[in-house]
Design a protein around this motif. Structure first.
Motif, short mmCIF file in Angstrom:
data_model
loop_
_atom_site.label_atom_id
_atom_site.label_comp_id
_atom_site.label_asym_id
_atom_site.label_seq_id
_atom_site.Cartn_x
_atom_site.Cartn_y
_atom_site.Cartn_z
N LYS A 165 0.97 -1.63 0.31
CA LYS A 165 0.14 -0.03 -0.39
C LYS A 165 0.81 1.05 -0.41
CE LYS A 165 -3.55 -2.34 2.63
NZ LYS A 165 -4.37 -2.14 3.89
N VAL A 166 0.79 1.84 -0.61
CA VAL A 166 1.60 2.78 -1.19
C VAL A 166 0.72 4.49 -1.20
CG1 VAL A 166 3.00 4.64 -2.38
CG2 VAL A 166 2.98 1.60 -2.79
N VAL A 167 1.33 5.55 -0.65
CA VAL A 167 0.70 6.65 -0.34
C VAL A 167 1.70 7.81 -0.32
CG1 VAL A 167 -0.71 7.84 2.00
CG2 VAL A 167 -1.20 5.21 1.83
N CYS A 168 0.78 8.69 -1.00
CA CYS A 168 1.81 10.19 -1.22
C CYS A 168 1.94 10.91 -0.27
CB CYS A 168 1.03 10.72 -2.17
SG CYS A 168 1.82 9.87 -4.13
N ARG A 169 2.51 11.43 0.06
CA ARG A 169 2.67 12.66 1.47
C ARG A 169 1.17 13.35 1.22
NH1 ARG A 169 2.11 16.35 4.05
NH2 ARG A 169 3.58 17.36 5.25
N SER A 170 1.36 13.97 -0.47
CA SER A 170 0.62 15.09 -1.01
C SER A 170 -0.78 14.82 -0.67
CB SER A 170 0.55 15.37 -1.78
OG SER A 170 1.45 14.79 -2.40
N ARG A 171 -1.20 13.43 -0.32
CA ARG A 171 -2.61 12.17 -0.82
C ARG A 171 -2.73 11.70 0.67
NH1 ARG A 171 -0.87 10.03 -6.88
NH2 ARG A 171 -0.36 12.29 -7.61
N LEU A 172 -2.88 12.98 1.40
CA LEU A 172 -2.97 11.91 3.39
C LEU A 172 -4.58 11.55 2.65
CD1 LEU A 172 -0.21 12.50 5.93
CD2 LEU A 172 -1.01 10.70 3.64
N ASP A 173 -5.88 12.30 2.77
CA ASP A 173 -6.87 12.67 3.25
C ASP A 173 -7.53 11.06 2.98
OD1 ASP A 173 -6.65 14.86 4.26
OD2 ASP A 173 -7.25 16.49 2.63
N ARG A 174 -8.24 10.71 4.02
CA ARG A 174 -8.75 9.28 3.90
C ARG A 174 -7.74 8.21 3.10
NH1 ARG A 174 -14.51 11.47 0.99
NH2 ARG A 174 -15.73 12.85 2.99
N ALA A 175 -6.21 8.59 3.46
CA ALA A 175 -5.73 7.40 2.83
C ALA A 175 -5.59 6.39 3.44
CB ALA A 175 -4.47 7.72 2.72
N PRO A 176 -5.79 5.04 2.91
CA PRO A 176 -5.52 3.22 4.30
C PRO A 176 -4.24 3.45 5.18
CG PRO A 176 -4.62 3.19 1.95
CD PRO A 176 -5.48 4.19 2.02
N LYS A 177 -4.04 3.05 6.09
CA LYS A 177 -2.36 2.45 6.45
C LYS A 177 -1.35 2.59 5.49
CE LYS A 177 -0.43 0.09 10.78
NZ LYS A 177 -0.80 -1.01 11.61
N PRO A 178 -0.82 3.28 5.69
CA PRO A 178 0.29 3.08 4.34
C PRO A 178 1.68 1.85 4.98
CG PRO A 178 1.36 4.90 5.43
CD PRO A 178 -0.23 4.58 6.40
N ASP A 179 1.95 1.04 3.36
CA ASP A 179 3.61 -0.29 3.71
C ASP A 179 4.55 1.01 3.80
OD1 ASP A 179 1.62 -2.33 4.55
OD2 ASP A 179 1.19 -2.50 2.31
N LEU A 180 4.49 1.74 2.23
CA LEU A 180 5.49 2.64 2.26
C LEU A 180 4.52 3.98 1.79
CD1 LEU A 180 8.06 2.06 -0.82
CD2 LEU A 180 6.83 4.61 -0.82
N LEU A 181 5.56 4.97 2.48
CA LEU A 181 4.74 5.95 2.42
C LEU A 181 6.04 6.84 1.29
CD1 LEU A 181 2.70 8.52 2.71
CD2 LEU A 181 4.62 8.79 5.15
N LEU A 182 5.33 7.18 0.46
CA LEU A 182 6.31 8.72 -0.64
C LEU A 182 6.41 9.99 -0.18
CD1 LEU A 182 8.00 8.43 -3.55
CD2 LEU A 182 5.85 8.13 -4.60
N ILE A 183 7.01 10.55 -0.07
CA ILE A 183 7.01 12.36 0.51
C ILE A 183 7.64 13.33 -0.93
CG2 ILE A 183 8.11 13.55 2.10
CD1 ILE A 183 7.12 11.08 3.43
#
Length: 450
Positions: free
Chosen positions: A319-337
């Motif tokens: 689960k990859v989540v971007c730092r700029s798109r945290l609204d309603r994001a799932p718990k990440p495995d990888l956070l891309l800043i």
């Protein structure tokens, strides 16, 4: 014929003529620079458009200022600090604040090259600190900006000198300081091949402040007189005492909102280069077998690579989540800043830090940033640009160097699962850099009082 500034001298000091060897180097530069710039222009414009650089104040690069900016600059005689990269801008800001503290009458113009650096400096702007963009180093542009600023002293951070600007300051008898003068062994070898042309320009400096005693012979090899070289320690590493983590508390709250609690181990990979993100993603999958819940935070060196990185990471079951798109994001495995200017604060939240551009790139990035925060540091085989601090950290047990992705995974596993090793490396990380405590104060005193 002597090449000499016609902008006047500082504080009534007598103008200085350039030495003959510096005149020769400057003439070659003035002949070659426009030709090289012309060939580089298409790529430069493409990067400018891609990154959205200089959407405001672009005219400053050409020496054009608004009337209110001209009026503001005319109110003071300024100490001019020049930086280029974001890292240099951070050093410049720290030095600027110390100069103001030592002499409250000091007014500073801080010139930067990158839009990120400008934005960072703009946050600190005040009646005594004015950020501007570095003028393009063409003679007519430099002279226009020089007349506006009327500097009383000129300080270059680390070594990105521009010959026309340097010559203008020298000719007007402006004291010239090279602060945090960094010359890696690789750069020294390259410059020594062209020392006949490069050495005379560096010899124009009145003072070269170096981080380490080992730096002295490198500068002397370029013909710089020993009495001009002063060992002050590194302004970057001075933070080993302060340990300022910036926005770490804010980012800790962001992670809490994503369901990543304070006990979650975090691997922060700073300033990564192409190829390293996929290596780290595979590493994360393997590490999670022995370190469940491990979070990987990747901070690319160039955020415009974000679409490319996301495409590559899509091949992994993460689960990859971007730092700029945290609204309603799932718990990440990888956070891309994918936001800029935040690396130090993310390092503050790290359990262990990986230094980018060391596995797939050449030269490495700055390992001191996480070390000053007491973080165990791991990097690949290519740390040529930071050889001295790398040697210190390895010798002191603060860091581990790996040769390939397999070694990276195993080394990180040991650090993350062995509490004794982790504590020892954390303690050693701080200790490796404490000799540089007070470097900012020493550099400021040197600039102001000699």
């Amino acid at each position: 014929m002597n090449i000499r500034s016609d902008a006047g001298s500082a504080g009534g000091a007598s103008p200085r003529s350039l030495p003959a060897d510096a005149r020769r180097s400057l003439r070659l530069y003035r002949w070659a620079f426009p030709i090289v710039a012309l060939f580089m222009l298409p790529g430069y414009l493409a990067r400018l458009i891609k990154r959205g650089n200089y959407r405001a104040h672009f005219g400053q690069r050409l020496g054009w200022y608004a009337k209110d900016e001209i009026a503001d600059l005319a109110k003071q005689r300024w100490t001019w600090i020049q930086s280029i990269s974001v890292g240099e801008t951070l050093v410049a800001l720290k030095l600027a604040k110390k100069l103001r503290q030592v002499d409250p009458g000091t007014h500073i113009v801080l010139s930067v090259t990158t839009t990120t650096g400008f934005a960072m400096a703009q946050v600190e702007a005040s009646e005594w600190l004015r950020p501007i963009y570095n003028p393009i180093d063409l003679r007519w542009i430099v002279r226009r900006v020089f007349r506006l600023i009327r500097p009383v002293r000129f300080i270059v951070i680390e070594g990105g000198i521009w010959p026309n600007l340097l010559a203008e300051c020298h000719g007007a008898a402006i004291p010239l300081t090279l602060a945090g003068a960094r010359l890696s062994p690789r750069s020294e070898r390259r410059m020594r091949r062209f020392h006949r042309w490069v050495g005379p320009l560096f010899r124009l400096f009145d003072c070269i402040a170096v981080p380490e005693l080992d730096d002295v012979p490198r500068w002397e090899s370029l013909g710089v007189a020993g009495e001009k070289i002063r060992v002050t320690g590194s302004i970057k590493f001075d933070e080993a005492v302060a340990g300022n983590a910036g926005r770490a508390g804010e980012f800790r709250n962001l992670l809490n909102g994503l369901g990543v609690d304070a006990g979650t181990p975090i691997l922060v990979a700073g300033s990564t280069f192409p190829g390293e993100e996929t290596i780290l993603a595979q590493c994360l999958l393997e590490l999670r077998q022995s370190v469940p819940g491990l979070l990987l935070a990747v901070v690319p060196r160039h955020i415009e690579r974000t679409p490319e990185i996301l495409k590559e990471l899509a091949a992994f079951p993460l689960k990859v989540v971007c730092r700029s798109r945290l609204d309603r994001a799932p718990k990440p495995d990888l956070l891309l800043i994918d936001t800029t200017g935040e690396l130090r604060a993310w390092y503050a939240l790290a359990t262990v830090a990986f230094i980018g551009k060391s596995l797939t790139g050449v030269g490495g990035q700055n390992p001191a940033e996480p070390a000053v925060l007491g973080k165990p540091v791991v990097f690949g085989p290519h740390m040529e640009n930071f050889a001295l601090v790398t040697q210190h950290m390895l010798a002191g047990g603060a860091a581990r160097q790996v040769a390939n992705p397999a070694e990276l995974t195993e080394t990180l596993r040991r650090i993350l699962t062995d509490a004794t090793l982790h504590t020892a490396m954390s303690t050693a990380a701080r200790a490796a850099l404490t000799a540089h405590a007070g470097a900012t104060e020493r550099t400021a005193q040197l600039i102001l009082h000699g």
